[in-house]
Design a protein around this motif. Structure first.
Motif, PDB file in Angstrom:
ATOM      1  N   GLY A  33       0.578  -1.560  -0.164  1.00 29.80           N
ATOM      2  CA  GLY A  33      -0.073  -0.526  -0.195  1.00 29.80           C
ATOM      3  C   GLY A  33       0.616   1.006   0.463  1.00 29.80           C
ATOM      4  N   LEU A  34       1.829   1.267   0.115  1.00 23.56           N
ATOM      5  CA  LEU A  34       2.631   2.432   0.339  1.00 23.56           C
ATOM      6  C   LEU A  34       3.469   2.691  -1.618  1.00 23.56           C
ATOM      7  N   PRO A  35       3.786   3.967  -1.612  1.00 22.16           N
ATOM      8  CA  PRO A  35       4.095   4.176  -2.666  1.00 22.16           C
ATOM      9  C   PRO A  35       6.160   3.783  -3.299  1.00 22.16           C
ATOM     10  N   THR A  36       6.450   4.261  -4.668  1.00 23.92           N
ATOM     11  CA  THR A  36       6.809   3.930  -4.576  1.00 23.92           C
ATOM     12  C   THR A  36       7.836   4.937  -4.156  1.00 23.92           C
ATOM     13  N   THR A  37       8.310   5.557  -3.882  1.00 21.86           N
ATOM     14  CA  THR A  37       8.706   6.461  -3.334  1.00 21.86           C
ATOM     15  C   THR A  37       9.733   5.921  -1.859  1.00 21.86           C
ATOM     16  N   HIS A  38       8.715   5.339  -0.865  1.00 19.37           N
ATOM     17  CA  HIS A  38       9.224   5.115   0.182  1.00 19.37           C
ATOM     18  C   HIS A  38      10.012   2.888  -0.164  1.00 19.37           C
ATOM     19  N   PRO A  39      11.430   3.375   0.772  1.00 18.69           N
ATOM     20  CA  PRO A  39      12.937   2.015   0.497  1.00 18.69           C
ATOM     21  C   PRO A  39      11.965   1.254   0.668  1.00 18.69           C
ATOM     22  N   VAL A  40      11.106   0.365   0.938  1.00 14.66           N
ATOM     23  CA  VAL A  40      10.687  -0.612   1.239  1.00 14.66           C
ATOM     24  C   VAL A  40      10.118  -1.234   0.039  1.00 14.66           C
ATOM     25  N   HIS A  41       9.677  -0.061  -1.037  1.00 16.85           N
ATOM     26  CA  HIS A  41       9.278  -0.453  -2.494  1.00 16.85           C
ATOM     27  C   HIS A  41      10.516  -0.881  -3.161  1.00 16.85           C
ATOM     28  N   PRO A  42      11.751  -0.457  -3.552  1.00 20.88           N
ATOM     29  CA  PRO A  42      12.925  -1.056  -3.969  1.00 20.88           C
ATOM     30  C   PRO A  42      13.447  -1.288  -3.213  1.00 20.88           C
ATOM     31  N   ALA A  43      13.596  -2.165  -2.303  1.00 17.67           N
ATOM     32  CA  ALA A  43      13.444  -3.238  -1.169  1.00 17.67           C
ATOM     33  C   ALA A  43      13.035  -4.981  -1.788  1.00 17.67           C
ATOM     34  N   GLN A  71      -6.266  -2.158  -0.267  1.00 14.86           N
ATOM     35  CA  GLN A  71      -5.356  -1.679   1.259  1.00 14.86           C
ATOM     36  C   GLN A  71      -5.302  -3.211   1.864  1.00 14.86           C
ATOM     37  N   GLU A  72      -4.302  -2.742   2.941  1.00 17.85           N
ATOM     38  CA  GLU A  72      -3.578  -3.802   3.542  1.00 17.85           C
ATOM     39  C   GLU A  72      -4.355  -5.271   3.908  1.00 17.85           C
ATOM     40  N   SER A  73      -5.657  -5.411   4.650  1.00 16.80           N
ATOM     41  CA  SER A  73      -6.196  -5.503   4.582  1.00 16.80           C
ATOM     42  C   SER A  73      -7.163  -6.585   3.410  1.00 16.80           C
ATOM     43  N   ASP A  74      -7.203  -6.019   2.453  1.00 17.64           N
ATOM     44  CA  ASP A  74      -8.006  -6.546   1.569  1.00 17.64           C
ATOM     45  C   ASP A  74      -6.898  -7.323   1.088  1.00 17.64           C
ATOM     46  N   LEU A  75      -6.027  -7.073   0.878  1.00 26.68           N
ATOM     47  CA  LEU A  75      -4.729  -7.252   0.299  1.00 26.68           C
ATOM     48  C   LEU A  75      -4.441  -8.961   0.436  1.00 26.68           C
ATOM     49  N   ILE A  76      -4.752  -9.376   2.330  1.00 25.98           N
ATOM     50  CA  ILE A  76      -4.832 -10.030   3.013  1.00 25.98           C
ATOM     51  C   ILE A  76      -5.610 -11.125   2.375  1.00 25.98           C
ATOM     52  N   SER A  77      -6.685 -10.746   2.532  1.00 24.82           N
ATOM     53  CA  SER A  77      -7.765 -11.706   2.152  1.00 24.82           C
ATOM     54  C   SER A  77      -7.655 -12.432   0.506  1.00 24.82           C
ATOM     55  N   GLN A  78      -6.660 -11.505  -0.032  1.00 29.22           N
ATOM     56  CA  GLN A  78      -6.916 -11.941  -1.635  1.00 29.22           C
ATOM     57  C   GLN A  78      -5.467 -13.051  -1.665  1.00 29.22           C
ATOM     58  N   VAL A  79      -4.742 -12.533  -0.863  1.00 25.80           N
ATOM     59  CA  VAL A  79      -3.322 -13.546  -0.408  1.00 25.80           C
ATOM     60  C   VAL A  79      -3.709 -15.020  -0.085  1.00 25.80           C
ATOM     61  N   GLN A  80      -4.857 -14.817   0.948  1.00 27.62           N
ATOM     62  CA  GLN A  80      -5.937 -16.273   1.721  1.00 27.62           C
ATOM     63  C   GLN A  80      -6.472 -17.019   0.915  1.00 27.62           C
ATOM     64  N   ALA A  81      -7.166 -15.988   0.030  1.00 29.53           N
ATOM     65  CA  ALA A  81      -7.542 -16.378  -1.291  1.00 29.53           C
ATOM     66  C   ALA A  81      -6.928 -17.251  -2.669  1.00 29.53           C
ATOM     67  N   GLY A  82      -6.427 -17.364  -2.502  1.00 30.20           N
ATOM     68  CA  GLY A  82      -5.727 -17.629  -3.762  1.00 30.20           C
ATOM     69  C   GLY A  82      -5.514 -16.581  -4.912  1.00 30.20           C
ATOM     70  N   GLU A 188      -9.349   3.506  13.653  1.00 29.55           N
ATOM     71  CA  GLU A 188      -8.726   2.684  12.520  1.00 29.55           C
ATOM     72  C   GLU A 188      -9.034   3.695  11.494  1.00 29.55           C
ATOM     73  N   LEU A 189      -8.405   3.842  10.462  1.00 27.46           N
ATOM     74  CA  LEU A 189      -8.031   4.463   9.865  1.00 27.46           C
ATOM     75  C   LEU A 189      -7.048   4.017   8.442  1.00 27.46           C
ATOM     76  N   ALA A 190      -7.496   3.536   7.176  1.00 33.15           N
ATOM     77  CA  ALA A 190      -6.408   3.639   6.127  1.00 33.15           C
ATOM     78  C   ALA A 190      -5.571   3.940   6.164  1.00 33.15           C
ATOM     79  N   TRP A 191      -4.301   3.888   5.724  1.00 33.16           N
ATOM     80  CA  TRP A 191      -2.991   4.512   5.340  1.00 33.16           C
ATOM     81  C   TRP A 191      -3.721   6.064   4.401  1.00 33.16           C
ATOM     82  N   SER A 192      -4.219   5.492   3.258  1.00 40.33           N
ATOM     83  CA  SER A 192      -4.771   6.323   2.273  1.00 40.33           C
ATOM     84  C   SER A 192      -5.870   8.013   3.086  1.00 40.33           C
TER      85      SER A 192
END
Length: 323
Positions: A33-43, A71-82, A188-192
């Motif tokens: 969920g983070l922008p490409t400018t965040h270092p986690v993206h190039p990592a 967003q992150e909660s949605d992504l978790i569900s997508q991974v669990q669902a394959g 609780e709020l989504a990052w966006s």
């Protein structure tokens, strides 16, 4: 005779071109969920590049940043669902899948960055990564997300300064309870949505690493950042359990090696990124507050009894403290 000749010819081609035997590339997706400018993206791009290179193209991982796939909660569900292969989420969201993450995320459990590095690069860190496997999520590695502190439109020098405030938090039972102990309300709020919520007054403040004031432009609407450093919650790179099972043993080994390499790459990127972010935040006019941490630690102490009450959790807490 023809069949024999064709067989000999095919065998010759295979010997001359070993690539014929390679498996077809697997088109895989990794989202965050983070922008490409965040270092986690190039990592994570480093992770994908190494996986592709070491598998000779068999593992072809494409990155989707900035919440493109949800967003992150949605992504978790997508991974669990394959429906998605890999994802990066905050460790706070993994609390609902295993209590080990509640222990890791307890306030002031990780004393400083040196301690964070020892824990995340040790057997105890690897044991925590494995706890969500039965929930459809295999942890591969951690990424540094910095120490999380409070910020808003007024200085926070003492936990009593938080009384009556609405503070944005990630989905986390631990953080909800911590804010209650401080006399505040966790929202609780989504990052966006955080920037708009801060600007409009829906929330009075938030808690995150100092880089959030740059990456999320929160420094435009927050005037004070208080380095209470209550948690050092890592980001976590995960793969779906069923997807992991589908890989060959060698492919699983490659993925783990690539993930570990990206962990070390991220640590270098984070050092430089956080140093620059602190300088940029001050230039934006945000005032840094460095409170005495002891009152915060004292107020947060009951959480250890609440969330580390079981023997397994107490053992894990001791292992983290001794790392």
């Amino acid at each position: 005779m023809f069949s024999r000749r064709r067989l000999i010819l095919t065998a010759g081609l295979v010997m001359a071109c070993p690539a014929v035997l390679r498996a077809a590339p697997q088109k895989l997706r990794l989202a965050h969920g983070l922008p490409t400018t965040h270092p986690v993206h190039p990592a994570m791009q480093h992770f994908a590049d190494l996986a592709r290179e070491r598998s000779q193209g068999e593992l072809d991982i494409a990155l989707f940043a900035d919440g493109q796939l949800g967003q992150e909660s949605d992504l978790i569900s997508q991974v669990q669902a394959g429906k998605l292969d890999f994802l990066k989420v905050s460790g706070s969201l993994l609390e609902r899948f295993h209590p080990a993450y509640k222990v890791l995320n307890l306030p002031f459990t990780l004393r400083d960055r040196a301690h964070w590095l020892r824990v995340t690069n040790s057997d105890v860190g690897r044991d925590i990564l494995a706890t969500t496997t039965s929930s459809g999520l295999v942890g591969l590695t951690y990424y540094d997300a910095g120490a999380r502190s409070f910020y808003g439109r007024k200085p926070i020098n003492h936990p009593d300064d938080l009384k009556g405030m609405k503070i944005r938090i990630q989905p986390s039972v631990t953080m909800t309870r911590l804010l209650e102990l401080f006399g505040a309300e966790g929202v609780e709020l989504a990052w966006s949505n955080v920037y708009v919520a801060l600007k409009s007054g829906v929330v009075d403040g938030a808690e995150n690493s100092v880089v959030a004031l740059i990456v999320g432009r929160h420094g435009e609407v927050a005037t004070h950042y208080s380095f209470d450093e209550h948690t050092m919650i890592p980001d976590v790179l995960l793969v779906g359990t069923e997807r992991m099972k589908s890989f060959t043993p060698r492919q699983r080994e490659i993925l783990q090696e690539a993930a570990t390499a990206s962990y070390h790459h991220m640590n270098k990127l984070w050092d430089a990124f956080e140093t620059k972010a602190r300088a940029d935040v001050q230039q934006m006019g945000v005032t840094f507050v460095r409170p005495d941490k002891e009152p915060f630690i004292a107020k947060a102490a009951p959480l250890a009894d609440l969330y580390a009450g079981e023997e397994a959790s107490r053992t894990l807490l001791r292992r983290i403290a001794q790392a």
